[in-house]
Design an enzyme around this catalytic site. Structure first.
Site, mmCIF file in Angstrom:
data_model
loop_
_atom_site.group_PDB
_atom_site.id
_atom_site.type_symbol
_atom_site.label_atom_id
_atom_site.label_comp_id
_atom_site.label_asym_id
_atom_site.label_seq_id
_atom_site.Cartn_x
_atom_site.Cartn_y
_atom_site.Cartn_z
ATOM 1 N N ASP A 189 4.220 41.855 79.711
ATOM 2 C CA ASP A 189 3.558 42.433 81.103
ATOM 3 C C ASP A 189 4.921 42.067 81.764
ATOM 4 O O ASP A 189 5.958 41.794 81.582
ATOM 5 C CB ASP A 189 2.873 41.276 81.175
ATOM 6 C CG ASP A 189 2.071 41.564 82.699
ATOM 7 O OD1 ASP A 189 0.547 42.199 83.018
ATOM 8 O OD2 ASP A 189 2.503 41.063 83.758
ATOM 9 N N ILE A 190 5.118 43.428 82.688
ATOM 10 C CA ILE A 190 6.258 43.958 83.644
ATOM 11 C C ILE A 190 6.013 43.018 85.249
ATOM 12 O O ILE A 190 4.769 42.680 85.260
ATOM 13 C CB ILE A 190 6.139 45.485 83.819
ATOM 14 C CG1 ILE A 190 6.563 46.126 83.099
ATOM 15 C CG2 ILE A 190 7.785 45.459 84.998
ATOM 16 C CD1 ILE A 190 6.407 47.197 83.693
ATOM 17 N N GLU A 229 0.390 47.690 83.088
ATOM 18 C CA GLU A 229 1.968 47.077 83.075
ATOM 19 C C GLU A 229 2.437 46.729 82.157
ATOM 20 O O GLU A 229 3.149 46.122 81.917
ATOM 21 C CB GLU A 229 2.593 46.790 84.718
ATOM 22 C CG GLU A 229 2.092 45.700 84.629
ATOM 23 C CD GLU A 229 0.508 45.799 85.739
ATOM 24 O OE1 GLU A 229 0.863 43.635 86.338
ATOM 25 O OE2 GLU A 229 -0.106 46.205 85.953
#
Length: 184
Positions: free
Chosen positions: A57-58, A100
Site C-alpha cells: 500500500d502506498i 493504491e
C-alpha cells in the site's frame, strides 16, 4: 480465411488484455489476481512448494493526490507498477489490488524469501524520485505465506493483517505474519 483467423486472434488477445490488465498501470488487475491466487494455492499444495503473498500500500497516497492532483497520483501508480515489474521475478504474479494497493504472488517462495523480496521492494520505492513530486514515496508491505489448508481468503486476510501491522508500526515497513503470531 487466414486473414480472418489473424483478425480473430488479435481481437481475442485484445479482449483478454482488457479483462485481465489494469488500464492505468498495465499490470494484472484484481480479477486476474483472484483467479490466479486460487489456482496457485491449489498447485502449491498439490506439488508441495512454498507460496507467499505480498500486499503493498502506498503510504499517505491521499496526500499525494491532494497536494499534486490526481494526474500526479496516477503517475505515481504507473511509476510504482514499473518499479515492481523490475523488482519481481518473471514467475511472480504482480497485480493492482485496489486503488493504491498492489499484490504480488511469490511462487516457490517461503517466509524468509518473501521478507527478502519485500524489503528489496520497500527500499527501492524509498529511493524513487518522481518528476515534480517532492513528497517522499514509501510503501508498507504485508507478508503472508501459505500454511496447510489455508483458503485464498485466509491468506489474503493474513497478508492484510500484516499490512495493517506495518502501517500501525509507522509505515514504510514490512509487516510479517510470524512476528504477529510470536508477539500474541
Amino acid at each position: 480465411l487466414v486473414l480472418e483467423n489473424e483478425f480473430l486472434t488479435k481481437i481475442i488477445s485484445q479482449l483478454e488484455e482488457q479483462v485481465n490488465i489494469d488500464s492505468l498501470t498495465k499490470v494484472f488487475n484484481r480479477r486476474y489476481f483472484d483467479a490466479s491466487l486460487e489456482s496457485e494455492i491449489k498447485r502449491a499444495e498439490r506439488y508441495k512448494y512454498p507460496l507467499s503473498l505480498l500486499l503493498l500500500d502506498i503510504d499517505h497516497f491521499k496526500k499525494i493526490n491532494d497536494t499534486y492532483g490526481h494526474l500526479s497520483g496516477d503517475l505515481v501508480l504507473k511509476e510504482l507498477a514499473g518499479l515492481l515489474r523490475e523488482k519481481t521475478r518473471g514467475t511472480d504474479i504482480l497485480c493492482r489490488y485496489g486503488g493504491e494497493e498492489f499484490a504480488v504472488i511469490l511462487l516457490h517462495t517461503d517466509e524468509k524469501g518473501a521478507y527478502v523480496a519485500a524489503e528489496c521492494i520497500r527500499k527501492a520505492v524509498e529511493e524513487v524520485k518522481i518528476e515534480d513530486i517532492t513528497l517522499k514515496i514509501t510503501v508498507s508491505i504485508g507478508i503472508a505465506s501459505l500454511k496447510a489448508s489455508l483458503s485464498k481468503e485466509e491468506l489474503i486476510a493474513r497478508a492484510d493483517k500484516a499490512l495493517y501491522q506495518a502501517k500501525e508500526s509507522g509505515r514504510n515497513r514490512v509487516g510479517y505474519e510470524e512476528k504477529q503470531n510470536s508477539s500474541s
